[in-house]
Design a protein around this motif. Sequence first.
Motif, mmCIF file in Angstrom:
data_model
loop_
_atom_site.group_PDB
_atom_site.id
_atom_site.type_symbol
_atom_site.label_atom_id
_atom_site.label_comp_id
_atom_site.label_asym_id
_atom_site.label_seq_id
_atom_site.Cartn_x
_atom_site.Cartn_y
_atom_site.Cartn_z
ATOM 1 N N ASN A 120 15.789 36.151 57.531
ATOM 2 C CA ASN A 120 16.289 35.160 56.576
ATOM 3 C C ASN A 120 16.004 35.683 55.177
ATOM 4 N N ARG A 121 17.043 35.793 54.334
ATOM 5 C CA ARG A 121 16.845 36.434 53.036
ATOM 6 C C ARG A 121 16.010 35.595 52.063
ATOM 7 N N GLN A 122 15.766 34.346 52.404
ATOM 8 C CA GLN A 122 14.859 33.587 51.537
ATOM 9 C C GLN A 122 13.418 33.830 51.977
ATOM 10 N N ALA A 170 25.683 37.326 45.756
ATOM 11 C CA ALA A 170 25.739 36.363 46.869
ATOM 12 C C ALA A 170 25.524 37.123 48.176
ATOM 13 N N LYS A 171 24.508 36.665 48.935
ATOM 14 C CA LYS A 171 24.137 37.362 50.178
ATOM 15 C C LYS A 171 24.078 36.354 51.330
ATOM 16 N N PRO A 172 24.580 36.736 52.499
ATOM 17 C CA PRO A 172 24.423 35.839 53.649
ATOM 18 C C PRO A 172 22.949 35.507 53.837
ATOM 19 N N SER A 181 26.368 40.442 58.038
ATOM 20 C CA SER A 181 25.134 40.046 57.313
ATOM 21 C C SER A 181 24.856 40.968 56.127
ATOM 22 N N HIS A 182 25.657 42.040 56.019
ATOM 23 C CA HIS A 182 25.504 42.939 54.861
ATOM 24 C C HIS A 182 26.696 42.854 53.929
ATOM 25 N N GLN A 183 27.516 41.808 54.106
ATOM 26 C CA GLN A 183 28.672 41.649 53.201
ATOM 27 C C GLN A 183 28.201 40.892 51.963
ATOM 28 N N LEU A 202 21.888 32.953 46.555
ATOM 29 C CA LEU A 202 22.473 33.400 45.286
ATOM 30 C C LEU A 202 21.329 33.924 44.426
ATOM 31 N N GLN A 203 21.458 35.165 44.012
ATOM 32 C CA GLN A 203 20.377 35.828 43.274
ATOM 33 C C GLN A 203 20.896 36.298 41.921
ATOM 34 N N GLU A 204 20.127 36.091 40.876
ATOM 35 C CA GLU A 204 20.554 36.615 39.574
ATOM 36 C C GLU A 204 20.664 38.146 39.655
ATOM 37 N N PHE A 205 21.729 38.698 39.080
ATOM 38 C CA PHE A 205 21.870 40.154 39.048
ATOM 39 C C PHE A 205 20.837 40.720 38.074
ATOM 40 N N VAL A 206 20.124 41.743 38.526
ATOM 41 C CA VAL A 206 19.117 42.374 37.660
ATOM 42 C C VAL A 206 19.582 43.794 37.339
ATOM 43 N N ASN A 207 19.788 44.068 36.049
ATOM 44 C CA ASN A 207 20.170 45.443 35.673
ATOM 45 C C ASN A 207 19.040 46.397 36.037
ATOM 46 N N PHE A 213 15.040 52.373 44.480
ATOM 47 C CA PHE A 213 14.016 53.096 45.252
ATOM 48 C C PHE A 213 13.720 52.274 46.501
ATOM 49 N N LYS A 214 13.873 52.912 47.639
ATOM 50 C CA LYS A 214 13.593 52.220 48.899
ATOM 51 C C LYS A 214 12.245 52.720 49.407
ATOM 52 N N VAL A 215 11.330 51.784 49.639
ATOM 53 C CA VAL A 215 9.970 52.157 50.048
ATOM 54 C C VAL A 215 9.786 51.781 51.517
ATOM 55 N N PHE A 228 21.550 55.488 45.468
ATOM 56 C CA PHE A 228 22.518 54.933 44.517
ATOM 57 C C PHE A 228 22.418 53.419 44.567
ATOM 58 N N SER A 229 22.796 52.784 43.481
ATOM 59 C CA SER A 229 22.795 51.324 43.480
ATOM 60 C C SER A 229 23.901 50.840 42.542
ATOM 61 N N LEU A 230 24.004 49.528 42.384
ATOM 62 C CA LEU A 230 25.052 48.978 41.512
ATOM 63 C C LEU A 230 24.745 49.323 40.055
ATOM 64 N N PRO A 248 30.617 47.337 48.438
ATOM 65 C CA PRO A 248 30.216 48.069 49.650
ATOM 66 C C PRO A 248 28.695 48.249 49.705
ATOM 67 N N ARG A 249 28.233 48.846 50.782
ATOM 68 C CA ARG A 249 26.787 49.074 50.935
ATOM 69 C C ARG A 249 26.398 50.317 50.138
ATOM 70 N N VAL A 250 26.317 50.086 48.840
ATOM 71 C CA VAL A 250 26.157 51.214 47.896
ATOM 72 C C VAL A 250 24.827 51.953 48.083
ATOM 73 N N SER A 251 23.850 51.278 48.627
ATOM 74 C CA SER A 251 22.503 51.901 48.678
ATOM 75 C C SER A 251 22.115 52.367 50.068
ATOM 76 N N SER A 252 23.061 52.295 51.017
ATOM 77 C CA SER A 252 22.652 52.711 52.367
ATOM 78 C C SER A 252 22.431 54.220 52.397
HETATM 79 N N1 ATP Z 1 19.468 40.888 42.529
HETATM 80 C C1 ATP Z 1 20.142 42.054 42.485
HETATM 81 N N2 ATP Z 1 20.431 42.636 41.289
HETATM 82 C C2 ATP Z 1 21.121 43.799 41.229
HETATM 83 N N3 ATP Z 1 21.594 44.459 42.315
HETATM 84 C C3 ATP Z 1 21.333 43.922 43.532
HETATM 85 C C4 ATP Z 1 20.588 42.713 43.692
HETATM 86 N N4 ATP Z 1 20.482 42.444 45.033
HETATM 87 C C5 ATP Z 1 21.126 43.447 45.673
HETATM 88 N N5 ATP Z 1 21.632 44.329 44.787
HETATM 89 C C6 ATP Z 1 22.435 45.517 45.113
HETATM 90 O O1 ATP Z 1 22.969 45.335 46.426
HETATM 91 C C7 ATP Z 1 22.460 46.316 47.330
HETATM 92 C C8 ATP Z 1 22.143 45.712 48.684
HETATM 93 O O2 ATP Z 1 21.251 44.643 48.480
HETATM 94 P P1 ATP Z 1 20.248 44.201 49.668
HETATM 95 O O3 ATP Z 1 19.347 45.343 49.956
HETATM 96 O O4 ATP Z 1 19.648 42.899 49.328
HETATM 97 O O5 ATP Z 1 21.301 43.998 50.840
HETATM 98 P P2 ATP Z 1 21.140 44.494 52.323
HETATM 99 O O6 ATP Z 1 22.416 44.236 53.050
HETATM 100 O O7 ATP Z 1 19.875 43.915 52.878
HETATM 101 O O8 ATP Z 1 20.962 46.077 52.147
HETATM 102 P P3 ATP Z 1 20.294 47.070 53.233
HETATM 103 O O9 ATP Z 1 20.197 46.355 54.540
HETATM 104 O O10 ATP Z 1 21.277 48.231 53.270
HETATM 105 O O11 ATP Z 1 18.958 47.442 52.661
HETATM 106 C C9 ATP Z 1 21.199 46.825 46.651
HETATM 107 O O12 ATP Z 1 20.944 48.156 47.084
HETATM 108 C C10 ATP Z 1 21.601 46.767 45.179
HETATM 109 O O13 ATP Z 1 22.432 47.880 44.882
#
Ligand code: ATP
Length: 268
Positions: A120-122, A170-172, A181-183, A202-207, A213-215, A228-230, A248-252
Amino acid sequence: MRDNNMMPKGNETDDGEVGLNTTSFEQVQQQQKKLVIGYALTSKKKMSFLQPKLEVLARKKGISFVSIDQDKPLSEQGPFDVVLHKLLGNEWHDVIEDYQQKHPEVTVLDPPCAIQRIYNRQSMLQGIADINLADCDGMICVPKQMVVLKNTTSSTNEVAEAGLNFPLVAKPLLVDGTAKSHQLFLAYDRLSLAELEPPLVLQEFVNHGGVLFKVFVVGDVIKVVRRFSLPNVSNCEKEKVAGVFQFPRVSSSAASVDKTDLDPRVAG
Ligand SMILES: Nc1ncnc2c1ncn2[C@@H]1O[C@H](COP(=O)(O)OP(=O)(O)OP(=O)(O)O)[C@@H](O)[C@H]1O
Ligand SMILES: O=P(O)(O)O[C@H]1[C@H](O)[C@H](O)[C@H](OP(=O)(O)O)[C@@H](OP(=O)(O)O)[C@@H]1O
């Protein structure tokens, strides 16, 4: 009387005892000990996780992976040293919990009760939000967010009352391992939220400069990778753009060319 067949080859001593080489018998036995990992994964996950290079590396270290037949009683399979699973559903969770009771000697990765919160993302971020690093160099925080359970006018009003600043990610709400669940979507204005399908976070976008960085932490082992990220959203873009856009899943791992593993000290 020792059974010399059990003993590793060593130098015969005067009293007929087989002297051990520098490695003790226990160490040799340990080195030769095989580790059997039973795994229960979806076919998608097996493809992305159990890749040939992992199996080759594991085999070199005496580790073998054995697929668990989900149509047979788990206790009739094995024996396993570790059970690695990522399947959903209460039925499977009951199977695993029952197995844990009957086989305390087997390491289950992970016990269902230990991972419930990450579905659950919360709740998955609550642990992060609870971390208080006041006495450390940096700080860990969670973007301002809210949960939307149903799509009504009131929920768009709730967004305004919550004081969330657009754009919002916006995240499921539920993370069940499916592609759905990754859309993720980027919403630039309140009215366009009506196009989204709850339940959502719904999460505020953070620049963050387009770099993530994935830990990965397993016990005391920490591995940091750069992905890579947004890109940042400019103030001008915030003023001009309206609507909801799926991204798309920019950070996978598949999307990030730069697979440089970073030393945790560098990326800290
Ligand atoms: N609050 C945010 N502000 C800015 N960018 C965000 C934010 N949340 C997510 N992102 C962008 O969306 C991408 C995916 O977010 P998140 O990791 O929450 O989704 P996910 O489907 O769980 O991804 P994964 O399972 O591949 O790790 C992040 O790598 C980042 O590029
Ligand atoms: O950064 P990566 O590509 O490893 O991201 C993982 C992600 O951390 C999750 O493990 C995903 O698994 P699910 O949540 O079960 O979907 C992985 O998705 P998958 O489609 O590759 O299994 C991501 O790759």
